[in-house]
Design a protein around this motif. Structure first.
Motif, PDB file in Angstrom:
ATOM      1  N   GLN A  11     -10.738  18.760  16.936  1.00 12.43           N
ATOM      2  CA  GLN A  11     -11.394  19.920  17.539  1.00 12.43           C
ATOM      3  C   GLN A  11     -10.896  21.237  16.953  1.00 12.43           C
ATOM      4  OE1 GLN A  11     -10.663  19.438  21.692  1.00 12.43           O
ATOM      5  NE2 GLN A  11     -12.185  17.826  21.943  1.00 12.43           N
ATOM      6  N   THR A  12      -9.630  21.294  16.512  1.00 10.51           N
ATOM      7  CA  THR A  12      -9.081  22.567  16.066  1.00 10.51           C
ATOM      8  C   THR A  12      -9.279  22.820  14.576  1.00 10.51           C
ATOM      9  OG1 THR A  12      -6.902  21.592  15.752  1.00 10.51           O
ATOM     10  CG2 THR A  12      -7.341  22.642  17.877  1.00 10.51           C
ATOM     11  N   LYS A  13      -9.414  21.792  13.769  1.00  3.85           N
ATOM     12  CA  LYS A  13      -9.584  21.989  12.332  1.00  3.85           C
ATOM     13  C   LYS A  13     -11.071  22.107  12.010  1.00  3.85           C
ATOM     14  CE  LYS A  13      -8.177  20.253   7.874  1.00  3.85           C
ATOM     15  NZ  LYS A  13      -7.430  19.236   7.145  1.00  3.85           N
ATOM     16  N   PRO A  14     -11.436  23.226  11.377  1.00  7.05           N
ATOM     17  CA  PRO A  14     -12.854  23.388  11.034  1.00  7.05           C
ATOM     18  C   PRO A  14     -13.310  22.300  10.062  1.00  7.05           C
ATOM     19  CG  PRO A  14     -11.592  25.396  10.570  1.00  7.05           C
ATOM     20  CD  PRO A  14     -10.622  24.329  10.946  1.00  7.05           C
ATOM     21  N   GLY A  15     -14.600  22.026  10.079  1.00  3.76           N
ATOM     22  CA  GLY A  15     -15.158  21.046   9.167  1.00  3.76           C
ATOM     23  C   GLY A  15     -15.137  21.553   7.731  1.00  3.76           C
ATOM     24  N   LYS A  16     -15.484  20.670   6.817  1.00  7.91           N
ATOM     25  CA  LYS A  16     -15.430  21.027   5.395  1.00  7.91           C
ATOM     26  C   LYS A  16     -16.335  22.204   5.053  1.00  7.91           C
ATOM     27  CE  LYS A  16     -14.117  16.483   3.699  1.00  7.91           C
ATOM     28  NZ  LYS A  16     -14.550  15.294   2.932  1.00  7.91           N
ATOM     29  N   ARG A  17     -17.533  22.183   5.589  1.00  9.72           N
ATOM     30  CA  ARG A  17     -18.457  23.278   5.274  1.00  9.72           C
ATOM     31  C   ARG A  17     -17.886  24.610   5.748  1.00  9.72           C
ATOM     32  NH1 ARG A  17     -22.476  26.694   6.048  1.00  9.72           N
ATOM     33  NH2 ARG A  17     -24.354  26.537   4.792  1.00  9.72           N
ATOM     34  N   GLU A  18     -17.376  24.651   6.961  1.00  9.39           N
ATOM     35  CA  GLU A  18     -16.809  25.886   7.514  1.00  9.39           C
ATOM     36  C   GLU A  18     -15.606  26.336   6.689  1.00  9.39           C
ATOM     37  OE1 GLU A  18     -17.519  23.176   9.391  1.00  9.39           O
ATOM     38  OE2 GLU A  18     -19.284  23.935  10.425  1.00  9.39           O
ATOM     39  N   ARG A  19     -14.767  25.380   6.294  1.00  6.75           N
ATOM     40  CA  ARG A  19     -13.595  25.722   5.474  1.00  6.75           C
ATOM     41  C   ARG A  19     -14.030  26.267   4.116  1.00  6.75           C
ATOM     42  NH1 ARG A  19     -11.547  20.445   6.672  1.00  6.75           N
ATOM     43  NH2 ARG A  19     -11.082  20.134   4.467  1.00  6.75           N
ATOM     44  N   LEU A  20     -15.087  25.697   3.557  1.00  7.81           N
ATOM     45  CA  LEU A  20     -15.585  26.186   2.275  1.00  7.81           C
ATOM     46  C   LEU A  20     -16.113  27.612   2.393  1.00  7.81           C
ATOM     47  CD1 LEU A  20     -17.330  22.941   1.013  1.00  7.81           C
ATOM     48  CD2 LEU A  20     -15.441  24.123  -0.147  1.00  7.81           C
ATOM     49  N   ALA A  42     -12.759  25.369  -3.589  1.00  9.57           N
ATOM     50  CA  ALA A  42     -12.417  24.027  -3.101  1.00  9.57           C
ATOM     51  C   ALA A  42     -10.915  23.912  -2.854  1.00  9.57           C
ATOM     52  CB  ALA A  42     -12.879  22.974  -4.103  1.00  9.57           C
ATOM     53  N   ARG A  43     -10.118  24.450  -3.759  1.00 11.10           N
ATOM     54  CA  ARG A  43      -8.653  24.380  -3.619  1.00 11.10           C
ATOM     55  C   ARG A  43      -8.197  25.101  -2.350  1.00 11.10           C
ATOM     56  NH1 ARG A  43      -7.717  25.367  -8.354  1.00 11.10           N
ATOM     57  NH2 ARG A  43      -7.758  27.643  -8.311  1.00 11.10           N
ATOM     58  N   VAL A  44      -8.691  26.311  -2.138  1.00 12.49           N
ATOM     59  CA  VAL A  44      -8.298  27.078  -0.953  1.00 12.49           C
ATOM     60  C   VAL A  44      -8.777  26.395   0.329  1.00 12.49           C
ATOM     61  CG1 VAL A  44      -8.634  29.279   0.251  1.00 12.49           C
ATOM     62  CG2 VAL A  44      -8.102  29.262  -2.192  1.00 12.49           C
ATOM     63  N   ALA A  45      -9.953  25.800   0.274  1.00 10.67           N
ATOM     64  CA  ALA A  45     -10.523  25.114   1.450  1.00 10.67           C
ATOM     65  C   ALA A  45      -9.906  23.734   1.673  1.00 10.67           C
ATOM     66  CB  ALA A  45     -12.029  24.970   1.289  1.00 10.67           C
ATOM     67  N   GLU A  46      -9.117  23.280   0.696  1.00  8.83           N
ATOM     68  CA  GLU A  46      -8.529  21.940   0.752  1.00  8.83           C
ATOM     69  C   GLU A  46      -9.609  20.869   0.865  1.00  8.83           C
ATOM     70  OE1 GLU A  46      -5.583  22.015   3.863  1.00  8.83           O
ATOM     71  OE2 GLU A  46      -4.303  23.400   2.757  1.00  8.83           O
ATOM     72  N   VAL A  47     -10.605  21.024   0.001  1.00 10.38           N
ATOM     73  CA  VAL A  47     -11.734  20.102  -0.076  1.00 10.38           C
ATOM     74  C   VAL A  47     -11.833  19.644  -1.533  1.00 10.38           C
ATOM     75  CG1 VAL A  47     -14.257  19.933   0.096  1.00 10.38           C
ATOM     76  CG2 VAL A  47     -12.971  21.211   1.819  1.00 10.38           C
ATOM     77  N   PRO A  48     -11.973  18.354  -1.776  1.00 13.46           N
ATOM     78  CA  PRO A  48     -12.148  17.913  -3.165  1.00 13.46           C
ATOM     79  C   PRO A  48     -13.357  18.605  -3.792  1.00 13.46           C
ATOM     80  CG  PRO A  48     -11.787  16.029  -1.722  1.00 13.46           C
ATOM     81  CD  PRO A  48     -11.968  17.229  -0.833  1.00 13.46           C
ATOM     82  N   VAL A  49     -13.198  19.013  -5.054  1.00 15.53           N
ATOM     83  CA  VAL A  49     -14.241  19.758  -5.736  1.00 15.53           C
ATOM     84  C   VAL A  49     -15.586  19.031  -5.696  1.00 15.53           C
ATOM     85  CG1 VAL A  49     -14.786  19.691  -8.225  1.00 15.53           C
ATOM     86  CG2 VAL A  49     -13.499  21.522  -7.350  1.00 15.53           C
ATOM     87  N   GLY A  50     -15.590  17.739  -5.836  1.00 15.63           N
ATOM     88  CA  GLY A  50     -16.848  16.988  -5.800  1.00 15.63           C
ATOM     89  C   GLY A  50     -17.561  17.080  -4.471  1.00 15.63           C
ATOM     90  N   ASN A  51     -16.808  17.295  -3.396  1.00 15.64           N
ATOM     91  CA  ASN A  51     -17.413  17.401  -2.067  1.00 15.64           C
ATOM     92  C   ASN A  51     -18.139  18.735  -1.850  1.00 15.64           C
ATOM     93  OD1 ASN A  51     -16.138  14.965  -1.687  1.00 15.64           O
ATOM     94  ND2 ASN A  51     -15.128  15.559   0.214  1.00 15.64           N
ATOM     95  N   TYR A  53     -20.281  20.140  -3.658  1.00 18.09           N
ATOM     96  CA  TYR A  53     -21.698  20.040  -4.026  1.00 18.09           C
ATOM     97  C   TYR A  53     -22.539  19.332  -2.965  1.00 18.09           C
ATOM     98  CZ  TYR A  53     -19.978  21.805  -8.397  1.00 18.09           C
ATOM     99  OH  TYR A  53     -19.379  22.595  -9.342  1.00 18.09           O
ATOM    100  N   TYR A  54     -21.886  18.646  -2.048  1.00 13.19           N
ATOM    101  CA  TYR A  54     -22.608  18.050  -0.927  1.00 13.19           C
ATOM    102  C   TYR A  54     -23.139  19.157  -0.013  1.00 13.19           C
ATOM    103  CZ  TYR A  54     -23.541  15.461   3.348  1.00 13.19           C
ATOM    104  OH  TYR A  54     -24.149  14.940   4.467  1.00 13.19           O
ATOM    105  N   TYR A  55     -22.353  20.229   0.120  1.00 11.43           N
ATOM    106  CA  TYR A  55     -22.705  21.332   1.017  1.00 11.43           C
ATOM    107  C   TYR A  55     -23.386  22.496   0.297  1.00 11.43           C
ATOM    108  CZ  TYR A  55     -19.508  18.788   4.005  1.00 11.43           C
ATOM    109  OH  TYR A  55     -18.908  17.805   4.732  1.00 11.43           O
ATOM    110  N   PHE A  56     -22.961  22.756  -0.933  1.00 10.19           N
ATOM    111  CA  PHE A  56     -23.469  23.895  -1.693  1.00 10.19           C
ATOM    112  C   PHE A  56     -23.740  23.440  -3.126  1.00 10.19           C
ATOM    113  CE2 PHE A  56     -20.626  25.482   1.599  1.00 10.19           C
ATOM    114  CZ  PHE A  56     -21.471  26.348   2.267  1.00 10.19           C
ATOM    115  N   LYS A  57     -24.979  23.508  -3.531  1.00  9.25           N
ATOM    116  CA  LYS A  57     -25.357  23.030  -4.865  1.00  9.25           C
ATOM    117  C   LYS A  57     -24.947  24.008  -5.962  1.00  9.25           C
ATOM    118  CE  LYS A  57     -27.425  19.474  -3.072  1.00  9.25           C
ATOM    119  NZ  LYS A  57     -26.491  18.475  -2.628  1.00  9.25           N
ATOM    120  N   THR A  58     -24.864  25.298  -5.605  1.00 11.46           N
ATOM    121  CA  THR A  58     -24.562  26.323  -6.609  1.00 11.46           C
ATOM    122  C   THR A  58     -23.563  27.335  -6.041  1.00 11.46           C
ATOM    123  OG1 THR A  58     -26.316  27.824  -5.885  1.00 11.46           O
ATOM    124  CG2 THR A  58     -26.917  26.149  -7.548  1.00 11.46           C
TER     125      THR A  58
END
Length: 194
Positions: A11-20, A42-51, A53-58
């Protein structure tokens, strides 16, 4: 079945999209649009770079999401300011918020003004989206001056926002937070004099 600690973390950690989006706002502010890569975000959001593109194509979609985040932030600020009864106090509270953020202005300038200025140098429609957010701030300030009975409310609103943008630039250029504090005091006196 999950335990309460796992549920609380979820509940406290934002999802990947929000973190991005949060990371895009931060990295665009600190580095500028052109110097920022999707890998940086991606590095700052702590999200793998490949992920990403699932949320943002460009990268432009990330820029648009960052503009949307700035718009939501402005909406939150305005909602807080609207709790104050007096339009003068609302305007002075807005100014105080700018002064309180002067240490970041020393390093990077105005968070949204910097982004908007950078976007105007690109040949795409995103600068228009950024202008809409800036216009919303000017429109809100105009309403405050109009409530104060000023027939020149639009001119005063533009002068207020222009003053802030200018002092943000000077505060950043000279690396002097005192400039922002002094201009904040001057603007508060100006509001009181109207």
């Amino acid at each position: 079945m999950t335990n309460s600690v796992d549920a609380e973390r979820t509940q406290t950690k934002p999802g990947k999209r929000e973190r991005l989006v949060e990371a895009a706002v931060r990295v665009f502010y600190e580095q500028g649009i052109e110097k920022t890569t999707i890998a940086d975000i991606a590095r700052v959001a702590e999200v793998p770079v490949g992920n990403v593109y699932y949320y943002f194509k460009t990268k432009d979609q990330l820029i648009e999401a960052a503009i949307g985040a700035h718009a939501r932030s402005l909406d939150q600020i305005v909602a807080e300011l609207e709790r104050l009864d007096d339009p003068r106090e609302r305007l002075k509270s807005l100014i105080q918020g700018w002064v309180d953020g002067r240490e970041l202005a020393v390093r990077f300038g105005c968070p949204f003004g910097s982004l908007t200025a950078e976007l105007t140098k690109r040949a795409d429609p995103l600068d228009g989206h950024a202008a809409e957010v800036m216009r919303a701030l000017v429109d809100w300030a105009e309403r405050q001056f109009a409530i104060m009975g000023r027939s020149d409310a639009r001119e005063l609103a533009v002068a207020l926002i222009a003053s802030y943008q200018g002092i943000s630039l000077l505060t950043n250029a000279f690396r002097d937070p005192g400039l922002m504090a002094a201009e904040g005091d001057r603007l508060a006196r100006w509001i009181d004099s109207l």
